[in-house]
Design a protein around this motif. Sequence first.
Motif, PDB file in Angstrom:
ATOM      1  N   ALA B 257       0.840  -1.197   0.000  1.00  0.00           N
ATOM      2  CA  ALA B 257       0.000   0.000   0.000  1.00  0.00           C
ATOM      3  C   ALA B 257       0.877   1.250   0.000  1.00  0.00           C
ATOM      4  O   ALA B 257       0.624   2.209  -0.739  1.00  0.00           O
ATOM      5  CB  ALA B 257      -0.929  -0.009   1.211  1.00  0.00           C
ATOM      6  N   GLY B 260       2.595   1.988  -3.333  1.00  0.00           N
ATOM      7  CA  GLY B 260       1.738   2.689  -4.285  1.00  0.00           C
ATOM      8  C   GLY B 260       1.860   4.187  -4.115  1.00  0.00           C
ATOM      9  O   GLY B 260       1.951   4.941  -5.090  1.00  0.00           O
ATOM     10  N   GLY B 261       1.891   4.641  -2.858  1.00  0.00           N
ATOM     11  CA  GLY B 261       2.030   6.070  -2.589  1.00  0.00           C
ATOM     12  C   GLY B 261       3.396   6.585  -3.015  1.00  0.00           C
ATOM     13  O   GLY B 261       3.516   7.650  -3.611  1.00  0.00           O
ATOM     14  N   SER B 296      -1.422   7.126   0.193  1.00  0.00           N
ATOM     15  CA  SER B 296      -1.763   5.722   0.417  1.00  0.00           C
ATOM     16  C   SER B 296      -2.747   5.496   1.557  1.00  0.00           C
ATOM     17  O   SER B 296      -3.056   4.341   1.851  1.00  0.00           O
ATOM     18  CB  SER B 296      -0.500   4.876   0.598  1.00  0.00           C
TER      19      SER B 296
END
Lengths: 259, 375
Positions: B257, B260-261, B296
């Motif tokens: 997660a 992704g950020g 995120s």
Amino acid sequence: MTSASASKKSTKNQISPIITINKLNKWFGKFHVLKDIDLEVNKTEKIVICGPSGSGKSTLIRCINRLEVHQEGTIIVDGTELTDDVKQINEIRSDVGMVFQHFNLFPHLTVLENCTLAPIWVRKKSKLEADELAMELLTKVRIPDQAKKYPGQLSGGQQQRVAIARALCMQPRVMLFDEPTSALDPEMIKEVLETMIELAESGMTMIVVTHEMGFANKVADRVIFMDEGQIVEQNDPKNFFNNPKSDRTKLFLSQILNH
Amino acid sequence: MTETLSKFQKIPDREPPSSTVGMLAWVRINLFGTTTNTITTLLFLYVIYLFLPPFLDWAIFNANISGSDRSVCDENKSGACWTFVKVRFEQLLFGLYFATNPDQIWRPITALFTFGIILTPLLFEKTPFKKWLLLILLTAYPVFFIFIVYGGAFGIPVSDTGQWGGFLLTFALAFVGIVLALPLGILLALGRRSQMPVIRALSVTYIEFWRGTPLITILFMASVMLPLFFPSGVDFDKVVRAMIGITLFQSAYTAEAVRGGLQAIDKGQTEASMALGLGYWKRTIFIILPQALKISIPAIVNTFIALFKDTSLVSIIGLLDLLKMSQSASRSLEWNGYDIEGYLFAGFVFWACCYGMSSYSQKLERKLDTEGRTE
Ligand SMILES: Nc1ncnc2c1ncn2[C@@H]1O[C@H](COP(=O)(O)OP(=O)(O)OP(=O)(O)O)[C@@H](O)[C@H]1O
Ligand SMILES: [Mg+2]
């Protein structure tokens, strides 16, 4: 040209080089972007670099603060050679300010915080000192009233002036500009160029990649023309624009000036 | 000079037509705007009509809550038996130890209540010293929780973790999983994007290993295999084993997660901070992570919600979390046959917690949005 006589010893001489680039070569993979670049930049000198897209202008100035790593040749900034030594790299970077085409301000920090972060954490200034210096420089670029805003709330021209102030807050010895006005609307180009002219008048050493030929004419001590990763020609602005020595330069000038 | 120019006349602002504003207009436009729209709306209303009244009759209007044993419920079978939930409430929330030691029940209550007290101000925007509160919640609170719930010091008797159960256990597992997996996940995500091949390879291997293994397997391994790695004298607590398994598992998801950020951050941010002379950790902490974590948040909270629900898998290694506790209580001799109520209660508590997390993350997203990135 000016620096032919300057020896490697950097005394407090006005014309001692602050940047010395010797036989610089760089590849991206197999692609040879920079070829045998030799360049000396003296204190307080203003250099404008121009050339067609893809000629390696950005890559060259990004090598000076090691945003790009070169494979051959030497770059000496303020007496220190650029190597893999991370500590040395960070020291050189803190002495070399850089302004980017797309500003690259930190969007989650206020204008003031953008300007004080590095002075506090790299220069170890107190918050008070850093704030004072930042306000002084924000006043110089004429946006002290925007200090509490976030970058996203400013116009492009204002953002670029903040970016200049942010770099100046580190009290750098050299400033690098990579096409600082080419992402701006026409009416904002002027305010940024004015700021840069004032900076030049204050005696800052500057290397500017730009196609603003008016700026080059007015400020530059030397204009450098690059193509295909080489320095094709360098001269003072008057001679550079009026009687270019290379046909390549001539073609380039005719293209951008007739535009 | 003004003779040739016509004078600019400002047209005064008018209200929008009344047929397009207000409740009724909204209903007409959105629910009955087109034929398809109307049919969908009517079908939906019909389904509600079919199922909602009988459910409400059973769950509320005919429901039993009085008494302290099953006799009331057995007499009135047309309604739910909330008496069961009422009588077994302590057990469902805090597990067998605290349910059977009423003089100790203040301990889990205090622990959960304190959590609420620290958490609530964090939910409001204007609260001062939020960072410190959060720090207390993440560091001092777990210590406090162990002292008060586990006991063993200051004359507080030990409550064996094997006897922890119900919501308390669910909470403890999820809290530990979330709090430990977040920093671990951040480090893994950074490692996965590191310039150093060894660190990158280690991070990728770790993440892919734990993501590719079902939590059930991990819990099994944690309960059966973990003891094999330690000398036989060392007896690992079952709950601690579950916590370790959950944390290792969860950190892989949190890492993805966060990655992704990190990927969404413009390269220029790193370059600008490098150009200012900020070293790796400084630019990561001050520039990259604040922006990456913000992006995120929805993905991270998603993994938290999934984890919160997944904690019920610990029943597989013999721990009685909220769900398992509801089930086993409703299968006891006294309450045999009332499992629906037990499941509904457990489901409702799970839903309330997850919905709370979800709406908080949405609020946080909107608040942190200083650049107008979303919408
Ligand atoms: N990270 C990279 N990897 C591979 N090739 C690159 C990379 N960065 C630049 N190049 C290539 O190197 C060449 C020189 O790029 P550079 O950005 O220095 O040109 P430039 O003179 O600044 O051009 P422009 O006026 O478009 O900014 C280009 O052909 C570009 O495609
Ligand atoms: Mg460029």
